[in-house]
Motif scaffolding. Structure first.
Motif, PDB file in Angstrom:
ATOM      1  N   ARG A  52      24.519   5.308  25.831  1.00 31.86           N
ATOM      2  CA  ARG A  52      24.111   6.402  27.548  1.00 31.86           C
ATOM      3  C   ARG A  52      25.801   6.248  28.422  1.00 31.86           C
ATOM      4  N   VAL A  53      25.973   5.127  28.127  1.00 35.29           N
ATOM      5  CA  VAL A  53      27.046   5.169  28.750  1.00 35.29           C
ATOM      6  C   VAL A  53      28.030   5.743  28.585  1.00 35.29           C
ATOM      7  N   LEU A  54      28.300   5.974  27.965  1.00 36.50           N
ATOM      8  CA  LEU A  54      29.907   7.253  27.410  1.00 36.50           C
ATOM      9  C   LEU A  54      29.138   8.428  27.849  1.00 36.50           C
ATOM     10  N   ARG A  55      27.786   8.940  27.177  1.00 39.70           N
ATOM     11  CA  ARG A  55      27.450  10.503  28.041  1.00 39.70           C
ATOM     12  C   ARG A  55      27.406  10.251  29.874  1.00 39.70           C
ATOM     13  N   ARG A  56      27.025   8.849  30.118  1.00 35.93           N
ATOM     14  CA  ARG A  56      26.836   9.086  31.541  1.00 35.93           C
ATOM     15  C   ARG A  56      28.778   9.254  32.038  1.00 35.93           C
ATOM     16  N   GLY A  61      32.629  12.677  35.168  1.00 35.92           N
ATOM     17  CA  GLY A  61      33.484  13.597  34.705  1.00 35.92           C
ATOM     18  C   GLY A  61      34.770  12.661  34.374  1.00 35.92           C
ATOM     19  N   VAL A  62      34.725  11.617  33.629  1.00 38.18           N
ATOM     20  CA  VAL A  62      35.583  11.456  32.962  1.00 38.18           C
ATOM     21  C   VAL A  62      36.400  11.576  31.501  1.00 38.18           C
ATOM     22  N   ALA A  85      27.796  10.085  20.486  1.00 35.88           N
ATOM     23  CA  ALA A  85      27.221  10.519  22.658  1.00 35.88           C
ATOM     24  C   ALA A  85      27.926  11.809  22.271  1.00 35.88           C
ATOM     25  N   LEU A  86      29.324  12.378  22.265  1.00 36.28           N
ATOM     26  CA  LEU A  86      29.821  13.619  22.674  1.00 36.28           C
ATOM     27  C   LEU A  86      29.656  14.749  22.173  1.00 36.28           C
ATOM     28  N   ASP A 273      25.918   0.148  35.568  1.00 34.11           N
ATOM     29  CA  ASP A 273      26.259   0.274  36.426  1.00 34.11           C
ATOM     30  C   ASP A 273      27.447  -0.310  36.833  1.00 34.11           C
ATOM     31  N   HIS A 274      28.295  -1.259  35.826  1.00 32.82           N
ATOM     32  CA  HIS A 274      30.156  -1.663  36.412  1.00 32.82           C
ATOM     33  C   HIS A 274      30.999  -0.333  35.601  1.00 32.82           C
ATOM     34  N   LEU A 275      30.325   0.691  34.906  1.00 33.66           N
ATOM     35  CA  LEU A 275      30.414   1.971  34.844  1.00 33.66           C
ATOM     36  C   LEU A 275      30.843   3.289  35.819  1.00 33.66           C
TER      37      LEU A 275
END
Length: 304
Positions: A52-56, A61-62, A85-86, A273-275
Motif C-alpha cells: 500500500r505504501v508503494l502504491r500510495r 507523484g513519486v 505493487a507496481l 503517514d510518514h510517506l
C-alpha cells in the motif's frame, strides 16, 4: 504543514540522463522490516502495508524509487514488493538499484562483488523486478580502491542494453572522475545531511557543475544511519520546524533539497503517514532566516 494534497511534483524535476523525475523520490530500504534496516534478525514488515505504501507513493507523484537486491528480510524482498505493487510499471517510473554489496540467504554480508559477479547481481535485480532492463544502476563502493574494472563491467552491460544509465554510491570525487573516463555517470548517491563535512559540500557542488545528480542518503537519520532518526533533534531544527508548522524530518529534507537543483531526495519509510509527510516536504520553502540558522548549524559540523 498540510500534506494530504501535496504531490512529489512540488519538489521540482531533474533528469537522470534522458529520464525526467520528480526530485522527491522514495527509498525502499525500510520497506522490508521493522527496526534497524538490513539487520538479519529484524522482524519482517507487513506485506500488505508495504504494498500500500508503494502504491500510495506513486499516486502522490513519486516516480523515482531507489532499491537494491540486498534490501531484504527473512520474509520480504524490496524488489519483489515493488514488482508486486507496481507492475505493470507506469511509463514515467524510474527504478534505481545498487550493485556491489551482497548478502547470503541468512542476511549476512558477503564480500563486494568482483567484476565477473556484477552481471549476476544485475540479472538478479532484473528477475526480481520483472524488467528486461534496469533504468539506473549504481555501483556501490567500499573504501578508496580503483573502481575501473567493476565500473567497466557495468559499462559493458549498458552497451548490451541491460542497463540504461549508470551511477555511483558511497564514492569520492576521484572515483567519479575515474568512472567518467569509462562511461557517463548520471548520479552520485552518498551520505549527506545537516552536519556533513566541508569536503562533502564541495563534492555536492562539483556534481552540480558536471550535471550529475547528487542523491543523499541518511538525510533524515544523520548519524543514526540504518537505525533511523533518534526522535531527538537540534534546537535550531526544532525552531525552524515550529516556524513552518512542519516536522524536524521535513525540515531536514527541505534543507537538503535547497542545496541545489540537482539534489534529489529518497527518504524511505514503511509508514503511510510518514510517506505523506516526506512527500509534502518537497513543497516546503524555508525562509531566509530559517536557512541561515540551519546553515550555521551545518557549518558547526554536528549531526543529530
Amino acid at each position: 504543514m498540510t500534506s494530504q494534497t501535496i504531490t512529489a511534483a512540488a519538489s521540482g524535476t531533474w533528469k537522470l540522463g534522458d529520464l525526467e523525475i520528480n526530485r522527491m523520490g522514495f527509498g525502499a530500504m525500510r520497506l522490508t522490516q521493522h527496526g534497524e534496516a538490513l539487520r538479519a534478525d529484524a522482524a519482517s514488515s507487513d506485506r500488505g502495508r508495504a504494498i500500500r505504501v508503494l502504491r500510495r507513493a506513486v499516486e502522490l507523484g513519486v516516480n523515482h524509487i531507489d532499491t537494491a537486491a540486498f534490501y531484504f528480510s527473512p520474509l520480504r524482498s524490496a524488489n519483489e514488493l515493488i514488482n508486486r505493487a507496481l507492475a505493470p510499471y507506469p511509463d514515467d517510473l524510474v527504478i534505481t538499484t545498487k550493485v556491489g554489496p551482497g548478502r547470503d540467504p541468512s542476511g549476512a554480508w558477503l564480500p563486494h562483488a568482483t567484476p565477473e559477479q556484477l552481471r549476476g547481481q544485475v540479472e538478479e535485480n532484473l528477475r526480481q523486478l520483472g524488467r528486461d532492463h534496469l533504468d539506473v544502476v549504481n555501483l556501490r563502493i567500499a573504501g578508496t580502491d580503483s573502481l575501473a574494472e567493476r565500473f567497466g563491467a557495468l559499462a559493458e552491460l549498458r552497451e548490451a542494453g541491460l542497463i540504461r544509465h549508470l551511477g555511483l554510491s558511497n564514492v569520492t570525487p576521484a572515483h567519479l572522475a575515474e568512472a567518467q573516463e569509462i562511461a557517463p555517470v548520471v548520479c552520485v548517491q552518498n551520505p549527506y545531511g545537516i552536519g556533513a563535512r566541508p569536503e562533502d559540500d564541495a563534492f555536492l557542488r562539483s556534481c552540480g557543475a558536471q550535471g550529475v545528480a547528487f542523491v543523499p542518503f541518511y538525510a533524515i537519520a544523520g548519524a543514526g544511519r540504518e537505525a533511523g532518526a533518534s526522535g531527538e533533534d537540534h534546537d535550531e531544527v526544532r525552531a525552524v520546524a515550529r516556524a513552518h508548522e512542519a516536522s524536524a524530518a521535513q525540515v531536514r529534507l527541505a534543507w537538503t533539497l535547497h542545496r541545489g537543483p540537482h539534489v534529489l531526495a529518497i527518504p524511505g519509510t514503511g509508514n503511510p503517514d510518514h510517506l505523506l509527510a516526506n512527500v509534502a516536504a518537497g513543497a516546503l520553502r524555508l525562509s531566509h532566516g530559517g536557512l541561515a540558522a540551519l546553515d550555521r548549524l551545518h557549518r558547526g559540523g554536528t549531526s543529530a
